[in-house]
Design a protein around this motif. Structure first.
Motif, PDB file in Angstrom:
ATOM      1  N   GLY A 154       0.785  -1.234   0.000  1.00 32.57           N
ATOM      2  CA  GLY A 154       0.000   0.000   0.000  1.00 32.57           C
ATOM      3  C   GLY A 154       0.811   1.274   0.000  1.00 32.57           C
ATOM      4  O   GLY A 154       0.280   2.347   0.272  1.00 32.57           O
ATOM      5  N   SER A 174      -4.945   7.954   3.092  1.00 37.01           N
ATOM      6  CA  SER A 174      -6.142   7.501   3.795  1.00 37.01           C
ATOM      7  C   SER A 174      -5.963   7.747   5.290  1.00 37.01           C
ATOM      8  O   SER A 174      -4.951   8.293   5.734  1.00 37.01           O
ATOM      9  N   ASN A 195     -11.229   4.930   4.432  1.00 36.90           N
ATOM     10  CA  ASN A 195     -10.535   4.766   3.153  1.00 36.90           C
ATOM     11  C   ASN A 195     -10.466   6.073   2.369  1.00 36.90           C
ATOM     12  O   ASN A 195      -9.736   6.182   1.388  1.00 36.90           O
ATOM     13  N   GLU A 196     -11.220   7.085   2.795  1.00 37.43           N
ATOM     14  CA  GLU A 196     -11.163   8.381   2.134  1.00 37.43           C
ATOM     15  C   GLU A 196      -9.896   9.121   2.549  1.00 37.43           C
ATOM     16  O   GLU A 196      -9.287   8.821   3.574  1.00 37.43           O
ATOM     17  N   GLN A 197      -9.508  10.104   1.762  1.00 36.16           N
ATOM     18  CA  GLN A 197      -8.288  10.826   2.080  1.00 36.16           C
ATOM     19  C   GLN A 197      -8.506  11.769   3.251  1.00 36.16           C
ATOM     20  O   GLN A 197      -9.586  12.322   3.459  1.00 36.16           O
ATOM     21  N   GLN A 333      -4.063   0.494   3.565  1.00 37.00           N
ATOM     22  CA  GLN A 333      -3.544   1.179   2.389  1.00 37.00           C
ATOM     23  C   GLN A 333      -3.194   2.608   2.763  1.00 37.00           C
ATOM     24  O   GLN A 333      -3.954   3.294   3.454  1.00 37.00           O
ATOM     25  N   ASN A 336      -5.778   6.776  -0.526  1.00 39.87           N
ATOM     26  CA  ASN A 336      -7.228   6.592  -0.454  1.00 39.87           C
ATOM     27  C   ASN A 336      -7.691   5.634  -1.539  1.00 39.87           C
ATOM     28  O   ASN A 336      -7.033   5.438  -2.570  1.00 39.87           O
ATOM     29  N   TYR A 337      -8.841   5.008  -1.323  1.00 34.18           N
ATOM     30  CA  TYR A 337      -9.392   4.038  -2.270  1.00 34.18           C
ATOM     31  C   TYR A 337     -10.898   3.968  -2.085  1.00 34.18           C
ATOM     32  O   TYR A 337     -11.458   4.526  -1.127  1.00 34.18           O
ATOM     33  N   THR A 338     -11.574   3.293  -2.985  1.00 39.79           N
ATOM     34  CA  THR A 338     -13.028   3.170  -2.915  1.00 39.79           C
ATOM     35  C   THR A 338     -13.409   1.789  -2.410  1.00 39.79           C
ATOM     36  O   THR A 338     -12.648   0.819  -2.539  1.00 39.79           O
ATOM     37  N   ASN A 345     -13.280  -2.679   4.365  1.00 43.31           N
ATOM     38  CA  ASN A 345     -12.311  -1.993   5.212  1.00 43.31           C
ATOM     39  C   ASN A 345     -11.877  -2.904   6.359  1.00 43.31           C
ATOM     40  O   ASN A 345     -12.658  -3.748   6.814  1.00 43.31           O
TER      41      ASN A 345
END
Length: 485
Positions: A154, A174, A195-197, A333, A336-338, A345
């Motif tokens: 990651g 993230s 997971n959002e920034q 990670q 950030n990711y979706t 998560n």
């Protein structure tokens, strides 16, 4: 002669010839009573079975906690020169540079970190303003939760064997950060999906959020240095205690009563075997098999002094250390990711917010009830008889207008979950930290008294609120007072 029998005699004869019996209705009624009793008994069986399992688990976990406390003594885990931190910067936490504590982006012992600054090392992310020297922030001794750099994925590291192995903080990071306990950046808004920034204080973030969370209470997560090496800056991964040894030490001791040290002058021999190879002393972990693992949190006395509250936390079937193996889609990670749903998560450690205006009790040492809220981006699972940690950064309130300033070290205490209410999903939930899709639960907790915020009228800001750390599978907590050497 009259041979006829009188009617009275005939009736008497018929009565004497009848057999004792029950009617069909009586049989049906009796069967119904028996079936009702059997159904009731069957309903009690799973309850009794669960109670028996809980009793066995509590007894076993207490044994593990006691053993873990003994482990801490013989391993000298309270020696600052034995504890290694990942001294890495966190996006948006400029306060880390205050008081001379500039992140080295390397591994180093707590002793070496403290020797290079004139003030006390406080809670991660907060200004280092306390006079004196030493440690005033909480730490979590957790080698199983501190990953081997060679297994990181990651984008967390540039090179696992480098002197400064950690990748630079980025505006697109993230919320995950394995150098903290729980494993979230102190800039994480707990009602947002992790997971959002995190965001950028300068407002140049172009996606989810433009500013990070003001700050949240965390602990430094530390691992152990191998006794074969001296303390130095930087430290390399080969100078850490080997994963096989830490797994054997923190992976459940099954009790220490039947284990003898091969060397009576070396207490550490209770847990490790020592071999001389070419004149060098090598440690090899003893073999232990258990479903239980443990870690320890140490929190300073809020009123000052050199003592720490040590909490040995025993976890049953703890999820794999994080980040997990390379290529594991559920590993932490850095960027950030979706996600498609909350199960995408990691769940071994989660953060939730406690609405201070919903707290009842927590006065008199008997615990109380609270409402907890978490992001719909993480699971809402909370089990009764598990343990959660409440955390808060005390603030000094001035004004008007109301102004809060961090005041002293963050406080952390563990509580046992007595009961759990049904989860309720809420879209566009509005609180002082913004608007988010959340879940909420009502918890009944057993534990010490607690102040949920410093504000006395309303809740204008959540920075002094209480946050709840949920550790999956935590079954026992044993506390004691210790001092660092």
């Amino acid at each position: 002669m009259n041979w006829k029998t009188s009617p009275t005699k005939q009736a008497s004869r018929r009565r004497s010839c009848r057999r004792a019996a029950v009617t069909l209705m009586e049989c049906i009624f009796a069967i119904g009573v028996v079936l009702t009793g059997l159904v009731g008994l069957a309903a009690l069986i799973p309850i009794a079975s669960q109670n028996a399992r809980d009793t066995i688990e509590i007894d076993r976990s207490i044994s593990e906690s006691t053993s873990a406390s003994a482990v801490g003594v013989v391993q000298s885990f309270h020696d600052l020169d034995s504890l290694v931190m990942f001294d890495k910067p966190v996006q948006g936490s400029a306060a880390n540079t205050a008081g001379g504590y500039i992140p080295t982006n390397a591994m180093q012992t707590l002793e070496s970190k403290l020797s290079n600054a004139p003030l006390k090392l406080e809670t991660p992310g907060y200004m280092h303003m306390l006079a004196g020297t030493g440690l005033s922030g909480g730490i979590c001794i957790d080698p199983l939760g501190t990953p081997d750099l060679a297994l990181l994925t990651g984008g967390f590291v540039t090179s696992p064997n480098a002197a400064q192995p950690f990748a630079a903080a980025a505006t697109t990071d993230s919320a995950f950060d394995y150098s903290r306990f729980p494993y979230f950046n102190e800039r994480y808004n707990v009602l947002a999906s992790p997971n959002e920034q995190i965001g950028n204080p300068a407002g140049v973030n172009t996606t989810t959020r433009t500013t990070p969370w003001p700050m949240g209470p965390r602990m430094y997560r530390v691992t152990l240095k191998s006794p074969m090496f001296d303390s130095r800056i930087p430290m390399y991964r080969y100078q850490l205690m080997s994963p096989s040894i830490t797994r054997n030490i923190f992976g459940g001791s099954n009790g220490l009563s039947n284990v003898d040290a091969p060397d009576k002058e070396l207490p550490r021999g209770v847990l490790t075997e020592t071999t001389l190879v070419g004149g060098n002393r090598l440690d090899g972990g003893r073999d232990n098999a258990s479903d239980y693992t443990w870690f320890a949190t140490l929190t300073p006395n809020f009123l000052g002094g050199d003592s720490f509250r040590q909490s040995i936390v025993v976890v049953r079937k703890r999820l794999a250390p994080v980040p997990r193996r390379v290529g594991d889609p559920f590993a932490l990670q850095k960027g950030n990711y979706t996600i498609d749903d909350a199960d995408d998560n990691p769940t071994s450690e989660r953060l939730a917010w406690i609405d201070p205006e919903t707290a009842i009790g927590f006065n008199g040492g008997s615990g109380g009830e609270v409402s907890v809220f978490g992001s719909q981006g993480v699971t809402d699972d909370i089990s009764s008889n598990s343990w959660v940690m409440l955390s808060r950064q005390p603030h000094r309130v001035t004004g008007p207008p109301v102004t809060l300033r961090a005041n002293g070290p963050a406080v952390h205490r563990w509580y046992r979950v007595i009961s759990v209410g049904e989860a309720e999903q809420t879209s566009s939930y509005t609180w002082a930290g913004g608007t988010h899709d959340v879940w909420g639960r009502r918890l009944s907790l057993a534990g010490p008294d607690w102040a949920f915020q410093d504000e006395t009228t309303g809740n204008t800001t959540p920075i002094d609120d209480t946050f709840c750390t949920i550790v999956e599978g935590a079954v026992s907590v044993i506390e004691s007072e210790v001092k660092f050497e």
